[in-house]
Motif scaffolding. Structure first.
Motif, PDB file in Angstrom:
ATOM      1  N   GLY A 104       0.712  -1.218  -0.009  1.00 49.51           N
ATOM      2  CA  GLY A 104      -0.125   0.195  -0.137  1.00 49.51           C
ATOM      3  C   GLY A 104       0.980   1.281  -0.048  1.00 49.51           C
ATOM      4  N   LEU A 107       2.454   1.770  -3.466  1.00 51.38           N
ATOM      5  CA  LEU A 107       1.523   2.074  -4.471  1.00 51.38           C
ATOM      6  C   LEU A 107       1.205   3.273  -4.450  1.00 51.38           C
ATOM      7  N   GLU A 108       1.000   4.030  -3.078  1.00 53.30           N
ATOM      8  CA  GLU A 108       0.852   5.465  -2.854  1.00 53.30           C
ATOM      9  C   GLU A 108       1.810   6.078  -3.479  1.00 53.30           C
ATOM     10  N   ARG A 111       1.690   6.510  -7.242  1.00 50.43           N
ATOM     11  CA  ARG A 111       0.446   7.039  -7.331  1.00 50.43           C
ATOM     12  C   ARG A 111       0.829   8.559  -7.452  1.00 50.43           C
ATOM     13  N   TRP A 144      -7.274  -7.431  -2.416  1.00 52.50           N
ATOM     14  CA  TRP A 144      -6.669  -6.277  -2.362  1.00 52.50           C
ATOM     15  C   TRP A 144      -6.205  -5.466  -3.599  1.00 52.50           C
ATOM     16  N   ASP A 147      -9.309  -4.165  -5.388  1.00 48.45           N
ATOM     17  CA  ASP A 147      -9.509  -2.788  -5.003  1.00 48.45           C
ATOM     18  C   ASP A 147      -8.795  -1.713  -5.162  1.00 48.45           C
ATOM     19  N   GLN A 148      -7.713  -1.962  -5.540  1.00 50.10           N
ATOM     20  CA  GLN A 148      -6.598  -0.920  -6.041  1.00 50.10           C
ATOM     21  C   GLN A 148      -6.591  -0.879  -7.488  1.00 50.10           C
TER      22      GLN A 148
END
Length: 189
Positions: A104, A107-108, A111, A144, A147-148
């Motif tokens: 997570g 990924l953050e 992005r 997960w 969802d992403q």
């Protein structure tokens, strides 16, 4: 026939197998190195990927980033110097719940480099050959990922299983986005 170039960020915690995945993909499964040194900074792997069912190909510039928090700012620097990434490959170790949880964060960070834009990506669970030590349920990882907005794959680089699939998927997605943009521009003219 179209030949495109795409920047792919390979991200994840240390020792999840990012470098092994990139190297085995580049060598077409020719060899698996048993010993790797931790990546310090960013390594670059370049490979042309033919897109299935087309005459087109995508040259992937795979930026293998170090997983240590100390080096995570390399992703920021890399994105600034090479512009924004086009696709993302997040890798975790199926025997490490922590490496999965940290996806997570990775990924953050990726992005954040392209706010408001779509970043096609994949989540790759590596080291499936260590089935007796598995800590991450495949259904949990798939849920997960979906969802992403990511596609989910599992691989064993050591056993040379499924190591090409994530990159072929990314190349196909990149070509699809390219074609959508071309059609959008044609509609404007």
């Amino acid at each position: 026939m179209v030949k495109l170039a795409a920047k792919c960020i390979l991200a994840g915690d240390p020792a999840v197998g990012k470098t092994a995945l990139a190297q085995i993909f580049r060598s077409d499964g020719a060899h698996f190195q048993k010993n790797y040194t931790l990546t310090a900074g960013v390594d670059l792997v370049v490979k042309t990927v033919p897109v299935p069912d087309t005459a087109d190909s995508v040259e992937l510039f795979i930026f293998d980033s170090a997983g240590k928090e100390l080096f995570s700012e390399m992703l920021d620097k890399l994105a600034r110097e090479w512009e924004s990434p086009n696709v993302l490959c997040l890798v975790y170790d199926v025997t490490s719940e922590q490496s999965f949880s940290n996806c997570g964060k990775w990924l953050e960070k990726a992005r954040a480099q392209i706010p408001g834009a779509s970043l096609p990506g994949v989540l790759v669970g590596n080291k499936t050959d260590l089935a007796s030590r598995r800590a991450v349920d495949p259904a949990q990882a798939r849920s997960w990922a979906l969802d992403q907005g990511l596609e989910c794959f599992e691989t064993s680089v050591k056993e040379m299983e499924n190591y090409e699939a994530p990159f072929r998927y990314l190349a196909t997605q990149f070509l699809h986005l390219y074609r959508e943009k071309v059609e959008l521009f044609r509609g404007l003219v």
